[in-house]
Design a protein around this motif. Structure first.
Motif, short mmCIF file in Angstrom:
data_model
loop_
_atom_site.label_atom_id
_atom_site.label_comp_id
_atom_site.label_asym_id
_atom_site.label_seq_id
_atom_site.Cartn_x
_atom_site.Cartn_y
_atom_site.Cartn_z
N GLN A 1 0.83 -1.21 0.00
CA GLN A 1 0.00 0.00 0.00
C GLN A 1 0.86 1.26 0.00
O GLN A 1 0.56 2.24 -0.68
N SER B 1 -6.81 3.13 -2.36
CA SER B 1 -7.98 3.47 -1.55
C SER B 1 -7.77 3.05 -0.09
O SER B 1 -8.05 3.82 0.83
N ARG B 2 -7.27 1.83 0.12
CA ARG B 2 -7.03 1.37 1.48
C ARG B 2 -5.95 2.19 2.17
O ARG B 2 -6.06 2.52 3.35
N ARG C 1 -5.08 5.34 1.55
CA ARG C 1 -5.60 6.68 1.87
C ARG C 1 -6.53 6.63 3.07
O ARG C 1 -6.48 7.50 3.93
N SER C 2 -7.37 5.60 3.13
CA SER C 2 -8.29 5.47 4.27
C SER C 2 -7.53 5.30 5.57
O SER C 2 -7.85 5.93 6.58
N ARG C 3 -6.54 4.41 5.56
CA ARG C 3 -5.74 4.20 6.77
C ARG C 3 -5.00 5.46 7.19
O ARG C 3 -4.97 5.81 8.36
N ARG D 1 -5.75 8.55 6.53
CA ARG D 1 -6.72 9.53 7.03
C ARG D 1 -7.13 9.18 8.46
O ARG D 1 -7.14 10.03 9.35
N GLU D 2 -7.41 7.91 8.69
CA GLU D 2 -7.82 7.44 10.03
C GLU D 2 -6.72 7.69 11.05
O GLU D 2 -6.96 8.22 12.13
N PRO E 1 -11.68 -0.55 12.10
CA PRO E 1 -12.29 0.28 11.06
C PRO E 1 -13.81 0.24 11.16
O PRO E 1 -14.37 -0.72 11.69
#
Length: 185
Positions: free
Chosen positions: A110, A143-144, A146-148, A150-151, A178
């Protein structure tokens, strides 16, 4: 391939190596190893193809080969890493340091996709070629990642002193889990 063509890509190779390894010395070694391999294998590069993508492919494969069997990466010189982020980003030193730590926590597949797309501005098709995966896999990993990120960055902002969350390999608590996915029709 000539010397000037390769020199044009050195800043990008250095950035990518620095963010992959999290260590200035290891990044310099990775860039040098990449250039040495490029010199040895220059006949494999086809004129008219993207030299940048070929060099990044060499670097990525070298990085993976070097990481096999090695202990997990830890940010050893985070102060240096945060200081090297471009000043134009407008990030504070603490935020840049948290960003660097979060990047190093991402799984390598990632992190590689995120860096190639966002830092090196490669199109998805080139990233897929560099990493040897389908374009759909690139989009999924991005996508994964960016989500991580951001979180983790949001949770670091909410913690006292802006401390980044616990390492990724630590046991997840329900608060760190999540959010559940909802099915929409």
């Amino acid at each position: 391939m000539n010397r000037a063509q390769v020199q044009d890509h050195l800043p990008g190779l250095r950035r990518y190596a620095r963010m992959l390894t999290g260590d200035r010395w290891a990044a310099d070694d990775l860039v040098q190893d990449t250039l040495e391999r490029a010199c040895r294998k220059w006949l494999l590069w086809r004129a008219g193809t993207d030299l940048r993508a070929w060099l990044f492919t060499l670097m990525h494969n070298l990085y993976l080969n070097q990481r096999r069997g090695a202990p997990p990466l830890h940010l050893l010189d985070g102060q240096d890493a945060a200081a090297e982020l471009p000043a134009a980003t407008g990030l504070s030193h603490d935020t840049a340091l948290d960003l660097e730590r979060c990047l190093q926590r991402l799984p390598p597949d990632q992190r590689a996709v995120l860096l190639l797309v966002t830092l090196e501005d490669l199109p998805y098709t080139e990233v897929a070629r560099v990493l040897g995966v389908p374009v759909g896999t690139v989009m999924s990993r991005l996508s994964r990642a960016r989500s991580r990120m951001r979180e983790w960055m949001e949770s670091a902002d909410q913690r006292p002193g802006g401390v980044a969350p616990v390492p990724a390999d630590a046991a997840r608590t329900p608060a760190d889990a999540p959010p559940a996915l909802r099915r929409l029709k």
